[in-house]
Write a protein that holds these residues in place. Sequence first.
Motif, mmCIF file in Angstrom:
data_model
loop_
_atom_site.group_PDB
_atom_site.id
_atom_site.type_symbol
_atom_site.label_atom_id
_atom_site.label_comp_id
_atom_site.label_asym_id
_atom_site.label_seq_id
_atom_site.Cartn_x
_atom_site.Cartn_y
_atom_site.Cartn_z
ATOM 1 N N ARG A 22 -7.680 1.979 -0.294
ATOM 2 C CA ARG A 22 -6.494 2.316 -0.737
ATOM 3 C C ARG A 22 -6.046 3.635 -0.133
ATOM 4 N N TYR A 23 -4.709 3.618 0.220
ATOM 5 C CA TYR A 23 -3.943 4.848 0.601
ATOM 6 C C TYR A 23 -3.216 5.348 -0.681
ATOM 7 N N THR A 24 -3.317 6.607 -0.868
ATOM 8 C CA THR A 24 -2.378 6.900 -1.948
ATOM 9 C C THR A 24 -1.413 7.887 -1.026
ATOM 10 N N LEU A 25 -0.239 7.250 -1.253
ATOM 11 C CA LEU A 25 0.818 7.701 -0.395
ATOM 12 C C LEU A 25 1.475 8.949 -1.069
ATOM 13 N N PRO A 26 2.200 9.863 -0.430
ATOM 14 C CA PRO A 26 3.011 11.105 -1.061
ATOM 15 C C PRO A 26 3.594 10.593 -2.094
ATOM 16 N N THR A 27 4.059 9.587 -2.354
ATOM 17 C CA THR A 27 5.008 9.120 -3.482
ATOM 18 C C THR A 27 4.035 8.991 -4.763
ATOM 19 N N GLY A 28 2.923 8.619 -4.405
ATOM 20 C CA GLY A 28 1.845 8.485 -5.493
ATOM 21 C C GLY A 28 1.615 6.962 -5.423
ATOM 22 N N GLN A 29 2.440 6.092 -4.665
ATOM 23 C CA GLN A 29 2.091 4.651 -4.680
ATOM 24 C C GLN A 29 0.709 4.528 -3.905
ATOM 25 N N LEU A 30 0.249 3.302 -4.310
ATOM 26 C CA LEU A 30 -1.171 2.743 -3.532
ATOM 27 C C LEU A 30 -0.727 1.875 -2.250
ATOM 28 N N ALA A 31 -1.380 1.871 -1.347
ATOM 29 C CA ALA A 31 -1.246 0.854 -0.405
ATOM 30 C C ALA A 31 -2.614 0.407 0.173
ATOM 31 N N PRO A 32 -2.717 -0.913 0.749
ATOM 32 C CA PRO A 32 -3.968 -0.961 1.449
ATOM 33 C C PRO A 32 -4.202 -0.009 2.582
ATOM 34 N N ALA A 33 -5.668 0.146 2.716
ATOM 35 C CA ALA A 33 -5.715 1.223 3.618
ATOM 36 C C ALA A 33 -6.014 0.731 4.969
ATOM 37 N N ILE A 34 -5.116 0.071 5.646
ATOM 38 C CA ILE A 34 -5.008 -0.407 6.944
ATOM 39 C C ILE A 34 -3.937 0.301 7.749
ATOM 40 N N TRP A 35 -4.274 1.141 8.893
ATOM 41 C CA TRP A 35 -3.368 1.703 9.634
ATOM 42 C C TRP A 35 -3.184 1.186 11.007
ATOM 43 N N HIS A 36 -1.780 1.100 11.307
ATOM 44 C CA HIS A 36 -1.603 0.392 12.753
ATOM 45 C C HIS A 36 -0.507 1.216 13.377
ATOM 46 N N GLY A 37 -0.652 2.051 14.419
ATOM 47 C CA GLY A 37 0.242 2.628 15.074
ATOM 48 C C GLY A 37 -0.066 3.267 16.347
#
Lengths: 130, 227
Positions: A22-37
């Motif tokens: 999991r990513y913890t975003l600056p807003t505190g939200q959680l997101a799947p830890a998958i990066w594409h860029g």
Amino acid sequence: MSEASRYVRDTLEVLLSEVLGRYTLPTGQLAPAIWHGVKPPSDDRTVTGLEVIVTQTPDLEVTPMFFRQAAVDRSYQVRLVNHGDAQISEETIAKIVHAFIDCSVSSLPASSFAPEQYVFTLNAQPILVR
Amino acid sequence: MPLNAQTNYGFSSADMVDGDYNQLWVAGPLTNGAKIPATATITLNDPSVAALDTSIIVTALTVKLFKFFEFTLGTRKVILTADANVGATTLNCEPLSGTITNGSTVNVIPLTPVLSINTENYQGTTNVTRGLRNFGSPTEEGADPTSNQDQLTYSGYLITADPGLAILRAARQSLQRVYFEAIRSDGYRKAGAAAIQSINENQQVGAKVQSGFTLAVDGAITYTNPV
């Protein structure tokens, strides 16, 4: 080019949903830890567990052909980075190999500088430039 | 003497040719015994052709013409930049060098490109016999040429919708010849009739499918030097 890497990203998100960290975003939200860029993962977030990094920029190999054509092979790099304590399982590796059979994989054991990692090179369907 | 490539060897790019503009065209399968296919006529139907024009109007085509197909209309070389189907009246082309008189016609062999290739190996082999032509005259002893057995072998990567390869396959299936024109980057051209001696396809998981074939030339090859 980014369409193929987007497909890779979306496929891996579904395929590895049970083991993805999991990513913890600056807003505190959680997101799947998958990066594409095209850039490396943003440092505005913290990560726990298994992180998957899909590079958007393919490695290209051009083979010229008659009639001013060129066959272009494309491959995309996917990096599994283990930020957790449990080892990346063989089942996880096998799932990726099974989904993208035309691939190669190398491992980077954990060191004092970097966590355990696997680097996949996924070969996409070649394209013809005419 | 110090090695100085420029003064000692006079390197010039004009002395060598790379294969970047290579082409292989075919027509057929030919009816049995024929070595040249039927021609088609292209007629200009365009009263206002000017230098640098990139399209011309013609009477409706009776054959399909492919991108890169080249012909001379009037005194101008026309090189197509797009395929033109049967019935087409507009031909897109590279910029013309000047005007063309309306009504000009040219008969062309409608050729089809073979796309699935990136190498050509030409082997000009002569059949020879050894022996004495005039008994007792040692100077006459030697090899006598009897016939040419030239071969052109091509290989590359399979393109599934390759119209030229379809002609080669059909010719092989029906045991008929094809007409070919192999054009080198500098315009040097080899043309003639050939049988499909072999055709092959190599497949490996994780790699592009490879394609290849060998043309066994029937009779003499016509060589045309670059203009």
